[in-house]
Design a protein around this motif. Structure first.
Motif, PDB file in Angstrom:
ATOM      1  N   GLY A 201       0.794  -1.223   0.000  1.00  0.00           N
ATOM      2  CA  GLY A 201       0.000   0.000   0.000  1.00  0.00           C
ATOM      3  C   GLY A 201       0.829   1.278   0.000  1.00  0.00           C
ATOM      4  O   GLY A 201       0.286   2.367  -0.217  1.00  0.00           O
ATOM      5  N   ASP A 202       2.139   1.168   0.248  1.00  0.00           N
ATOM      6  CA  ASP A 202       2.999   2.354   0.245  1.00  0.00           C
ATOM      7  C   ASP A 202       3.327   2.830  -1.159  1.00  0.00           C
ATOM      8  O   ASP A 202       3.849   3.945  -1.328  1.00  0.00           O
ATOM      9  N   PHE A 203       3.054   2.002  -2.181  1.00  0.00           N
ATOM     10  CA  PHE A 203       3.424   2.349  -3.553  1.00  0.00           C
ATOM     11  C   PHE A 203       2.261   3.027  -4.273  1.00  0.00           C
ATOM     12  O   PHE A 203       1.102   2.661  -4.093  1.00  0.00           O
ATOM     13  N   ASP A 204       2.619   4.007  -5.100  1.00  0.00           N
ATOM     14  CA  ASP A 204       1.623   4.660  -5.947  1.00  0.00           C
ATOM     15  C   ASP A 204       1.443   3.914  -7.258  1.00  0.00           C
ATOM     16  O   ASP A 204       0.386   4.023  -7.882  1.00  0.00           O
ATOM     17  N   LEU A 205       2.447   3.188  -7.697  1.00  0.00           N
ATOM     18  CA  LEU A 205       2.386   2.510  -8.990  1.00  0.00           C
ATOM     19  C   LEU A 205       3.317   1.303  -8.972  1.00  0.00           C
ATOM     20  O   LEU A 205       4.431   1.377  -8.446  1.00  0.00           O
ATOM     21  N   ILE A 206       2.826   0.196  -9.569  1.00  0.00           N
ATOM     22  CA  ILE A 206       3.638  -0.996  -9.770  1.00  0.00           C
ATOM     23  C   ILE A 206       3.722  -1.243 -11.272  1.00  0.00           C
ATOM     24  O   ILE A 206       2.693  -1.287 -11.956  1.00  0.00           O
ATOM     25  N   ILE A 207       4.926  -1.383 -11.789  1.00  0.00           N
ATOM     26  CA  ILE A 207       5.144  -1.605 -13.219  1.00  0.00           C
ATOM     27  C   ILE A 207       5.706  -3.011 -13.420  1.00  0.00           C
ATOM     28  O   ILE A 207       6.717  -3.378 -12.793  1.00  0.00           O
ATOM     29  N   PHE A 208       5.056  -3.804 -14.271  1.00  0.00           N
ATOM     30  CA  PHE A 208       5.569  -5.104 -14.685  1.00  0.00           C
ATOM     31  C   PHE A 208       6.118  -4.954 -16.104  1.00  0.00           C
ATOM     32  O   PHE A 208       5.357  -4.726 -17.046  1.00  0.00           O
ATOM     33  N   ASP A 209       7.422  -5.074 -16.233  1.00  0.00           N
ATOM     34  CA  ASP A 209       8.091  -4.897 -17.527  1.00  0.00           C
ATOM     35  C   ASP A 209       8.558  -6.261 -18.029  1.00  0.00           C
ATOM     36  O   ASP A 209       9.512  -6.846 -17.494  1.00  0.00           O
ATOM     37  N   ARG A 210       7.818  -6.807 -19.046  1.00  0.00           N
ATOM     38  CA  ARG A 210       8.129  -8.116 -19.626  1.00  0.00           C
ATOM     39  C   ARG A 210       8.267  -9.176 -18.545  1.00  0.00           C
ATOM     40  O   ARG A 210       9.205  -9.969 -18.520  1.00  0.00           O
ATOM     41  N   TYR A 211       7.291  -9.189 -17.663  1.00  0.00           N
ATOM     42  CA  TYR A 211       7.325 -10.128 -16.532  1.00  0.00           C
ATOM     43  C   TYR A 211       6.617 -11.419 -16.919  1.00  0.00           C
ATOM     44  O   TYR A 211       5.515 -11.405 -17.476  1.00  0.00           O
ATOM     45  N   SER A 212       7.253 -12.546 -16.577  1.00  0.00           N
ATOM     46  CA  SER A 212       6.689 -13.873 -16.812  1.00  0.00           C
ATOM     47  C   SER A 212       6.425 -14.554 -15.475  1.00  0.00           C
ATOM     48  O   SER A 212       7.179 -14.368 -14.509  1.00  0.00           O
ATOM     49  N   VAL A 213       5.325 -15.304 -15.429  1.00  0.00           N
ATOM     50  CA  VAL A 213       4.975 -16.035 -14.215  1.00  0.00           C
ATOM     51  C   VAL A 213       5.804 -17.315 -14.189  1.00  0.00           C
ATOM     52  O   VAL A 213       5.520 -18.264 -14.925  1.00  0.00           O
ATOM     53  N   ARG A 214       6.812 -17.327 -13.325  1.00  0.00           N
ATOM     54  CA  ARG A 214       7.727 -18.476 -13.288  1.00  0.00           C
ATOM     55  C   ARG A 214       7.866 -19.043 -11.888  1.00  0.00           C
ATOM     56  O   ARG A 214       8.886 -19.648 -11.556  1.00  0.00           O
ATOM     57  N   GLY A 215       6.883 -18.817 -11.067  1.00  0.00           N
ATOM     58  CA  GLY A 215       6.921 -19.406  -9.745  1.00  0.00           C
ATOM     59  C   GLY A 215       7.703 -18.623  -8.726  1.00  0.00           C
ATOM     60  O   GLY A 215       7.896 -19.082  -7.602  1.00  0.00           O
ATOM     61  N   ILE A 216       8.176 -17.431  -9.087  1.00  0.00           N
ATOM     62  CA  ILE A 216       8.937 -16.619  -8.128  1.00  0.00           C
ATOM     63  C   ILE A 216       8.005 -16.006  -7.096  1.00  0.00           C
ATOM     64  O   ILE A 216       8.308 -15.967  -5.903  1.00  0.00           O
ATOM     65  N   LEU A 217       6.860 -15.498  -7.540  1.00  0.00           N
ATOM     66  CA  LEU A 217       5.866 -14.910  -6.641  1.00  0.00           C
ATOM     67  C   LEU A 217       4.727 -15.915  -6.434  1.00  0.00           C
ATOM     68  O   LEU A 217       4.147 -16.399  -7.412  1.00  0.00           O
ATOM     69  N   PRO A 218       4.386 -16.225  -5.203  1.00  0.00           N
ATOM     70  CA  PRO A 218       3.268 -17.132  -4.946  1.00  0.00           C
ATOM     71  C   PRO A 218       1.939 -16.528  -5.404  1.00  0.00           C
ATOM     72  O   PRO A 218       1.809 -15.308  -5.542  1.00  0.00           O
ATOM     73  N   PRO A 219       0.910 -17.370  -5.633  1.00  0.00           N
ATOM     74  CA  PRO A 219      -0.407 -16.857  -6.060  1.00  0.00           C
ATOM     75  C   PRO A 219      -0.996 -15.823  -5.105  1.00  0.00           C
ATOM     76  O   PRO A 219      -1.684 -14.903  -5.535  1.00  0.00           O
ATOM     77  N   ASP A 220      -0.734 -15.974  -3.791  1.00  0.00           N
ATOM     78  CA  ASP A 220      -1.290 -15.004  -2.843  1.00  0.00           C
ATOM     79  C   ASP A 220      -0.749 -13.598  -3.094  1.00  0.00           C
ATOM     80  O   ASP A 220      -1.435 -12.603  -2.831  1.00  0.00           O
ATOM     81  N   TYR A 221       0.468 -13.507  -3.605  1.00  0.00           N
ATOM     82  CA  TYR A 221       1.027 -12.197  -3.896  1.00  0.00           C
ATOM     83  C   TYR A 221       0.241 -11.517  -5.019  1.00  0.00           C
ATOM     84  O   TYR A 221      -0.060 -10.318  -4.964  1.00  0.00           O
ATOM     85  N   TYR A 222      -0.096 -12.306  -6.069  1.00  0.00           N
ATOM     86  CA  TYR A 222      -0.871 -11.736  -7.173  1.00  0.00           C
ATOM     87  C   TYR A 222      -2.266 -11.323  -6.711  1.00  0.00           C
ATOM     88  O   TYR A 222      -2.785 -10.274  -7.122  1.00  0.00           O
ATOM     89  N   LEU A 223      -2.858 -12.146  -5.844  1.00  0.00           N
ATOM     90  CA  LEU A 223      -4.179 -11.773  -5.317  1.00  0.00           C
ATOM     91  C   LEU A 223      -4.092 -10.478  -4.513  1.00  0.00           C
ATOM     92  O   LEU A 223      -4.982  -9.627  -4.578  1.00  0.00           O
ATOM     93  N   ASN A 224      -3.018 -10.309  -3.768  1.00  0.00           N
ATOM     94  CA  ASN A 224      -2.850  -9.084  -2.973  1.00  0.00           C
ATOM     95  C   ASN A 224      -2.631  -7.872  -3.872  1.00  0.00           C
ATOM     96  O   ASN A 224      -3.107  -6.776  -3.586  1.00  0.00           O
ATOM     97  N   ILE A 225      -1.928  -8.078  -4.994  1.00  0.00           N
ATOM     98  CA  ILE A 225      -1.732  -6.967  -5.945  1.00  0.00           C
ATOM     99  C   ILE A 225      -3.070  -6.577  -6.565  1.00  0.00           C
ATOM    100  O   ILE A 225      -3.363  -5.385  -6.746  1.00  0.00           O
ATOM    101  N   ALA A 226      -3.911  -7.577  -6.888  1.00  0.00           N
ATOM    102  CA  ALA A 226      -5.229  -7.282  -7.446  1.00  0.00           C
ATOM    103  C   ALA A 226      -6.068  -6.490  -6.452  1.00  0.00           C
ATOM    104  O   ALA A 226      -6.754  -5.527  -6.820  1.00  0.00           O
ATOM    105  N   ARG A 227      -6.022  -6.883  -5.170  1.00  0.00           N
ATOM    106  CA  ARG A 227      -6.775  -6.128  -4.162  1.00  0.00           C
ATOM    107  C   ARG A 227      -6.218  -4.711  -4.011  1.00  0.00           C
ATOM    108  O   ARG A 227      -6.970  -3.755  -3.807  1.00  0.00           O
TER     109      ARG A 227
END
Length: 703
Positions: free
Chosen positions: A342-368
């Motif tokens: 919540g401290d960030f104003d913007l998150i940028i994904f630059d040519r990011y691939s889902v390769r198991g580095i971030l768990p699914p809960d992290y993506y759900l938290n980013i969506a929220r």
């Protein structure tokens, strides 16, 4: 007017020498005992006087009339109860009485409204300076005494200065005083406003409650009511929730007891919200030629705090490199994507691939995080079309387009869509004005199927979506379906507005007001003149409904000023708080000072003019006690007082005159001077030769 003048025939030193010589001769004759010494001296002096050319200068005088200055205060505060009628009656009465005086002229000066308040002292000083001092017989000011330029008041005047004071003895007023208010404030941080509510004048018993209900609202919403003590300074904390203008409206309920005005019961304060620092998290996937594009863009902005997370090696890659040599420190993914996202104003994904580095809960938290008001920007490459696409992660539910699985690799020139020509992110990009943009080509893009509610601002090969913008909950999502924007920065085929485009995308994602696609802007250019600008994605806009401070509404038509832009020029009738509305869009606009200066002090008082009245012998008369009588007195005598029939004020006749002509006549004609000098000389000679007592004779000896 008659004066003695001299027109010497010789230099003054020669005439003086002749006079001295005449005195010396007379003295010598006196010493020798000559009886004509006085006449000889007078003859010499008469000759010297004749050479000095004495003449009588006779002037013709024409009497001048006396001048009385009547200052008529017609500022806004003079419109308070009964003051206009009192001023009208006083001006008429003084005009009649001055006209009835012999040899007296009237100079009337009207003081109106000014942006700086009532400039009565300036007008008075200018009027006094414009008249001859010898003719000014008096100055009479019909006013409530509330002036805003006391420094310009003259220290004295050549004639009495009087004040005919409007107002009533029972007048009282309750006003809001803004003691301190910031011009700027940081978003999501507290700012403070210091104010007080005070009473002036004869406060009636029913209004002496000791406290008042203060109403506070930000941008016309979420009004708060507070009970605050009267006459005490209080500090109100506020939190600004958006960048740009934040209009704070403060006011209190009208008290009982018929106060003079409610115009000073409220105030509108404009505070510009600014971001302290823009906090951006940049997550880069596999290295590519344009990887440093985003980093260079964000690091070039001193107001951006950037955290860059680059994945150099996927976990499933086996190349024999020891784990302890892969990085210097462990990247704090748990802290960044779960605890402090919540401290960030913007998150940028630059040519990011889902390769198991971030768990699914992290993506759900980013969506929220996005749904709660955050922002993400996805700059995609070929990975968008594969099985490692972000769309296939839990983050896919907020992305504005679904990948088709195709990657097109051929040169193409980005173009703006109809929506892109209206959207502030892409509207009027440099080089986009022509039908065929002058930008360089890109070489690759992934194809996607945009959501129905998303806005496609740019297209690529065969009209495929290239830049897609969307709102999700309270947040925003931007998707760029090509990783070739770096070609513009390298100047490939002439390049293009790379930095400007990426800057706009990032700042739109962070909800900067100047990049809102649905916005109502008001530019105050000069005084009460306003230019309204309505930005919209629709084909038409308006009319704009303007609600004035007094509650009346006015419709202002908007004219087309370009794709997605509609404007209107309008002049506000008075300072105050205006509410603007166009459909569901609302805006509050504060014009003029926080509270009108004319109504800061409303109870009539002659205190500001008292030093000048004392210095000139004038006085103040309350018109509520009746109309004073106008008299004439000699200079130096008291110029105001009371009598059995009421108060009186006086002017001092000056008896001024002007010289209309001059005539010079010699004191004696030349022949008369000649006779006078000759006569004096002859008289002296006769006086010496006249027989008198004989002198004793010497004895003779006999022959």
């Amino acid at each position: 007017m008659t004066q003695l003048r001299f027109d010497p025939l010789l230099p003054w030193w020669a005439i003086a020498a002749l006079g001295v010589l005449a005195l010396l001769v007379a003295g010598f004759a006196l010493w020798r005992g000559l009886r004509g010494w006085a006449w000889r001296g007078l003859a010499g002096l008469a000759a010297a006087l004749a050479l000095a050319g004495p003449a009588l200068e006779i002037g013709s005088r024409a009497g001048l009339s006396d001048i009385v200055i009547l200052i008529d205060d017609r500022s806004a505060s003079q419109g308070l109860p009964e003051r206009t009628a009192q001023a009208d009656a006083a001006v008429d009465a003084m005009t009649r009485q001055i006209a009835a005086l012999p040899n007296t002229e009237l100079r009337r000066v009207t003081v109106g409204d000014n942006d700086d308040g009532t400039l009565l002292a300036t007008e008075m000083a200018r009027a006094i300076a414009a008249e001859p001092e010898a003719r000014l017989a008096g100055v009479i000011a019909v006013t409530d005494g509330r002036l805003h330029d006391p420094a310009m008041l003259p220290a004295t005047a050549p004639a009495p200065v009087h004040v005919l004071l409007t107002g009533r003895p029972q007048d009282w007023d309750r006003r809001l005083v803004i003691e301190e208010a910031p011009a700027f404030g940081l978003i999501d941080q507290q700012v403070t406003i210091r104010l007080r509510i005070e009473d002036q004048g004869a406060v009636p018993p029913q209004a002496q409650t000791g406290s008042a209900n203060l109403r506070l609202s930000l941008d016309g919403e979420d009004e708060q009511v507070l009970a605050v003590p009267l006459g005490q300074s209080i500090t109100l904390p506020l939190t600004l929730d958006h960048a740009g203008q934040n209009v704070v409206q403060v006011g209190f309920d009208a008290p009982e007891g018929d106060e003079l005005t409610d115009r000073n019961n409220s105030a509108a304060i404009t505070i510009n919200g600014v971001r302290d620092r823009l906090r951006v998290l940049l997550v880069s996937g596999e290295p590519h030629a344009g990887e440093r594009t985003w980093r260079n863009l964000l690091k070039s902005d001193a107001a951006v705090d950037l955290i860059h997370f680059t994945i150099l090696r996927p976990p499933d890659k086996s190349d024999g490199v020891p784990v302890n040599e892969l990085s210097l420190i462990a990247f704090p993914t748990q802290e960044l994507f779960m605890e402090r996202i919540g401290d960030f104003d913007l998150i940028i994904f630059d040519r990011y691939s889902v390769r198991g580095i971030l768990p699914p809960d992290y993506y759900l938290n980013i969506a929220r995080y996005v749904e709660d008001g955050g922002a993400i920007l996805v700059s995609a490459g070929p990975e968008m079309a594969g099985v490692e696409s972000l769309y296939l992660s839990p983050l896919g539910r907020i992305l504005p387009a679904r990948p088709t699985g195709r990657v097109l690799e051929e040169p193409f020139r980005p173009r703006l869509t109809e929506e892109g020509q209206r959207h502030p992110v892409t509207a009027a990009l440099p080089g986009s004005g022509a039908e065929d943009p002058t930008w360089g080509r890109w070489l690759r893009m992934a194809t996607v199927q945009p959501d129905p509610d998303a806005q496609v601002a740019m297209t690529g090969i065969d009209g495929e979506p290239l830049l897609i913008l969307d709102r999700v909950g309270e947040g925003r999502v931007a998707l760029l379906t090509s990783d070739q924007v770096w070609l513009w920065g390298r100047g490939f085929e002439g390049g293009g507005p790379q930095l400007e485009l990426l800057r706009r995308i990032a700042h739109w994602s962070m909800k900067e007001p100047e990049l809102e696609e649905e916005a109502l802007l008001a530019d105050v250019s000069d005084g009460m003149s306003v230019r309204f600008t309505r930005r919209t994605m629709a084909d038409s806009a308006g009319p704009l409904v303007v609600t004035r401070p007094d509650g009346q509404t006015e419709e202002v038509p908007l004219s087309d000023a370009g794709p997605g832009r509609f404007t209107a020029d309008w002049t506000a009738p008075e300072p105050g708080l205006y509410r603007l509305a166009d459909g569901d869009l609302r805006r509050v606009l504060a014009l003029g000072p926080a509270a009108p200066r004319e109504f800061e002090q409303t109870v009539a008082s002659p205190a500001a003019l008292q030093p000048l009245m004392t210095a000139t012998g004038g006085g103040a008369v309350a018109l509520s006690d009746g109309m004073p009588d106008l008299r004439t007195v000699d200079p130096g005598r008291s110029a105001h007082g009371s009598a059995a029939l009421g108060d009186w004020i006086a002017i001092t006749p000056r008896d001024a005159a002007s010289i209309t002509g001059l005539e010079r006549r010699p004191l004696l004609p030349g022949w008369a001077w000649l006779l006078l000098v000759s006569g004096l000389i002859l008289t002296g000679w006769l006086r010496e030769g006249r027989p008198g007592k004989a002198a004793p004779m010497a004895p003779t000896m006999p022959g």
